[in-house]
Design a protein around this motif. Structure first.
Motif, PDB file in Angstrom:
ATOM      1  N   ASN A 191      34.879  42.509  38.632  1.00 16.21           N
ATOM      2  CA  ASN A 191      35.620  42.625  39.893  1.00 16.21           C
ATOM      3  C   ASN A 191      34.729  42.911  41.098  1.00 16.21           C
ATOM      4  OD1 ASN A 191      38.128  42.117  38.763  1.00 16.21           O
ATOM      5  ND2 ASN A 191      38.305  44.229  38.074  1.00 16.21           N
ATOM      6  N   THR A 230      36.982  37.034  43.068  1.00 16.88           N
ATOM      7  CA  THR A 230      37.458  37.337  41.708  1.00 16.88           C
ATOM      8  C   THR A 230      38.556  38.384  41.751  1.00 16.88           C
ATOM      9  OG1 THR A 230      35.213  36.947  40.924  1.00 16.88           O
ATOM     10  CG2 THR A 230      36.697  38.081  39.415  1.00 16.88           C
ATOM     11  N   ARG A 231      38.326  39.441  42.538  1.00 16.47           N
ATOM     12  CA  ARG A 231      39.263  40.560  42.491  1.00 16.47           C
ATOM     13  C   ARG A 231      40.546  40.312  43.270  1.00 16.47           C
ATOM     14  NH1 ARG A 231      34.669  43.601  45.156  1.00 16.47           N
ATOM     15  NH2 ARG A 231      34.956  43.359  47.391  1.00 16.47           N
ATOM     16  N   ARG A 259      43.866  43.910  40.515  1.00 18.70           N
ATOM     17  CA  ARG A 259      42.645  44.368  39.840  1.00 18.70           C
ATOM     18  C   ARG A 259      41.782  45.304  40.686  1.00 18.70           C
ATOM     19  NH1 ARG A 259      39.282  39.619  37.474  1.00 18.70           N
ATOM     20  NH2 ARG A 259      40.873  38.039  37.314  1.00 18.70           N
ATOM     21  N   ARG A 260      42.104  45.423  41.952  1.00 20.13           N
ATOM     22  CA  ARG A 260      41.285  46.336  42.769  1.00 20.13           C
ATOM     23  C   ARG A 260      41.426  47.796  42.331  1.00 20.13           C
ATOM     24  NH1 ARG A 260      42.359  42.864  48.145  1.00 20.13           N
ATOM     25  NH2 ARG A 260      44.313  42.583  47.035  1.00 20.13           N
ATOM     26  N   SER A 317      38.288  49.031  40.383  1.00 20.05           N
ATOM     27  CA  SER A 317      36.908  49.057  40.863  1.00 20.05           C
ATOM     28  C   SER A 317      36.738  49.597  42.282  1.00 20.05           C
ATOM     29  CB  SER A 317      36.293  47.645  40.771  1.00 20.05           C
ATOM     30  OG  SER A 317      37.124  46.713  41.423  1.00 20.05           O
TER      31      SER A 317
END
Lengths: 180, 456
Positions: free
Chosen positions: B375, B380-381, B26-27, B30
């Motif tokens: 994120n 979380t991320r 997921r990085r 963001s």
């Protein structure tokens, strides 16, 4: 409103009439802010045209009419039946972007009333400032002006036409699930 | 990755996705450094959509848009060619043109009155005596042109990199699919006037990947829109046997073959009737298979940031404005041959369904923005995102459908292949070396002339 026949004839709205239309505009946005959409729909005429054009920035020398040409892309170019679809969506119980509910406040200002060719219809100008807040800290404000046509029917007024002129070019908001 | 989770330039971007296991880090949605690399590696080297030819009918017609975050002017020349150049004065860098669109003989900078012709070349300046004879070579002074401009059936693209493969190679076999939108009727397509723009606090890839393959979200996210337009009926179940994902070079078309799903979302009997009358002619023109796919539940993205819904007539780009922001620009695309009242009807219906206040569109932004901003949480991320749907449903050597094909419309296949292309671009030292994914079947330019196409 017994004296209004003569006043209409002289085409000058009375203070009483202006006050009545002002109160109508305020009541309308109170219903919207409280999500009382069925009651709001009752304020709309069957032959409603609800129009908000898209905004294109052009140089002053460019005389293209981007605002009133209905063949162009518009945020809203609705009649009452399509407004009804928008309201129906909110009632499905699955309009996720409205649950938890958005917090709305419409501020209506700069109200002017003008007579029209038809004695029972009035042009009403106003400005709006619509604030929305969602969830933790999502918020946006929508500012613009409106030119309405309201029709007297019995003891109330119905919205016949609304031309909403937004003052933004890029809508700085991820949606427009709000009536203005 | 360094210990604090920052990305170094020249990194191995393949580590952010796993096609085999089906996850995405997921990085990529963001991280500021990844975003800056995307501007360099992807947007500065891809074919960016800049206009539809119909937006610039006359010499001097121009519009302004962006390629990545670079502002550009797109202008029709007297010889009918289209030039694209950066909307920034070579003197002090000021933005030159502030209009979204118009007609101009020249563009003049507000700062010192430098004037440029419609090709971006310096043509004059205020108080020219400020410059002595050898101070400036006016013939070489201009707003920076892009490296290449090319069009495919009305869509105009530009790239900043001279090494970017030709547009035909970039689109590859995807042209077989694209022609369903661009060439389903004699005369081709045009854009309706105007462009609606809105800003989302979300990463641009969420828009692109949603349209590249995410049929899955529609039945849930858009349930309210479906019920409102149908009088209470939800989206029907998907026929997983007769629906597909197809991907070519990161472009993706997810589609059914039932022929009516997307058209019916517009809710206009007149539009439905038009396409039903057109369908047999489309079969003659593009083959039976394509005439059956057209109008089905479908969504499409061209890599990197161009999307549309075939049959619904919304065409859009997701312009990057930072890792957590994009600007959505939308147009309405119609067939030129359509009667004017039908074009109007389509325009109204597109805005009713897929404008910012549209019955379907308005539920998307919440999802994409929250997928992005959540994120910000350091822990979380770290969690990988699941992209595994339909991972074993690949169809090898489909007799008709070009591209990498997966069966079943509810799938993450096109999304995974979009991110595979993302890695290709992020890692490629030169775009000359980009692989074709998959190896193309088409050799000529015209998909209508493919051998045996009318039999398909």
């Amino acid at each position: 409103m017994t004296s209004t026949i003569e006043d209409r004839a002289s085409r000058r709205p009375t203070l009483e009439l202006i006050k009545e239309l002002e109160q109508t505009l305020y009541r309308e946005v109170r219903l919207l802010d409280q999500e009382r959409h069925d009651e709001w729909m009752e304020m709309l005429a069957e032959d409603l045209h609800y129009h908000m054009p898209g905004i294109e920035t052009r140089y002053r020398r460019d005389k293209t009419d981007t605002l009133h040409d209905l063949s162009r892309m518009c945020y809203y170019n609705d009649d009452k039946s399509t407004i009804q679809l928008r309201v129906d969506r909110l009632k499905t119980g699955t309009a996720w972007s409205e649950d938890p509910p958005t917090r709305y406040a419409h501020l209506i200002t700069n109200i002017e009333v003008e007579p029209t060719e038809r004695p029972e219809e009035y042009t009403v100008y106003s400005n709006f400032y619509a604030y929305r807040s969602r969830n933790e800290r999502d918020e946006d404000t929508l500012v613009g002006s409106r030119e309405d046509l309201w029709r007297r029917e019995g003891d109330r007024f119905l919205l016949v036409k609304r031309f909403i002129l937004p003052k933004w070019s890029v809508l700085l908001s991820k949606n427009l699930n709000v009536f203005l | 990755m360094t210990a604090n989770g920052q990305v170094n330039s020249g990194e191995d971007f393949g580590r952010f996705i796993d096609l085999r296991k089906g996850w995405v880090d997921r990085r990529i949605f963001s991280d500021e450094k990844i975003y800056q690399r995307e501007l360099q590696q992807i947007f500065a080297r891809s074919w960016n959509f800049v206009a539809h030819e119909s937006q610039l009918p006359r010499a001097g017609d121009f519009l302004t848009t962006y390629m990545g975050e670079d502002p550009v002017i797109v202008a029709r020349q007297r010889d009918q060619s289209i030039k694209v150049f950066i909307n920034s004065c070579p003197h002090r860098g000021n933005r030159v043109c502030f209009a979204d669109a118009g007609n101009a003989r020249r563009f003049v900078c507000n700062y010192h009155g430098w004037a440029f012709d419609t090709a971006g070349k310096l043509s004059g300046m205020h108080a020219e005596y400020a410059y002595d004879e050898n101070d400036i070579d006016k013939s070489q002074t201009r707003m920076q042109p892009v490296a290449k401009v090319a069009a495919y059936k009305g869509l105009v693209f530009a790239t900043f990199d001279p090494d970017t493969p030709s547009l035909d190679d970039w689109l590859g076999d995807f042209r077989w699919y694209l022609d369903m939108l661009l060439d389903n009727e004699e005369g081709g397509t045009e854009f309706i006037g105007g462009c609606i723009r809105s800003e989302f606090p979300a990463n641009w890839k969420f828009g692109a990947e949603n349209f590249v393959g995410d049929a899955y979200h529609a039945g849930w996210t858009h349930d309210s829109g479906a019920r409102a337009t149908t009088g209470g009926i939800p989206f029907p179940d998907i026929d997983m046997e007769n629906s597909f994902h197809s991907s070519v070079n990161g472009h993706g078309w997810e589609f059914g073959t039932e022929g009516v799903g997307d058209i019916s979302l517009l809710g206009s009997p007149a539009v439905m009737e038009y396409y039903e009358k057109l369908r047999p002619k489309m079969a003659d023109r593009l083959g039976k298979m394509r005439s059956q796919i057209w109008g089905s539940v479908a969504s499409v993205s061209l890599f990197p940031n161009i999307s549309f819904l075939p049959g619904i007539s919304t065409f859009r780009i997701w312009l990057p404005k930072g890792p957590e922001k994009f600007e959505l620009r939308t147009w309405v695309i119609v067939n030129k041959a359509m009667p004017e009242d039908l074009k109007r009807e389509i325009t109204k219906r597109v805005m009713l369904t897929f404008g910012p206040g549209g019955l379907f569109e308005m539920d998307d932004g919440e999802n994409w923005s929250n997928c992005t901003t959540v994120n910000r949480g350091e822990v979380t991320r770290r969690q990988l995102l699941h992209y595994g749907s339909g991972i074993s449903r690949r169809v090898d050597d489909h007799p008709i459908l070009p591209g990498t094909v997966f069966r079943g419309q509810y799938s993450d296949a096109n999304q995974r292949l979009f991110y595979e292309r993302w890695v290709d671009l992020m890692e490629a030292k030169s775009v000359k070396d980009l692989p074709q994914r998959p190896e193309p079947r088409m050799t000529g330019r015209e998909t209508r002339e493919l051998v045996g196409v009318s039999a398909l």
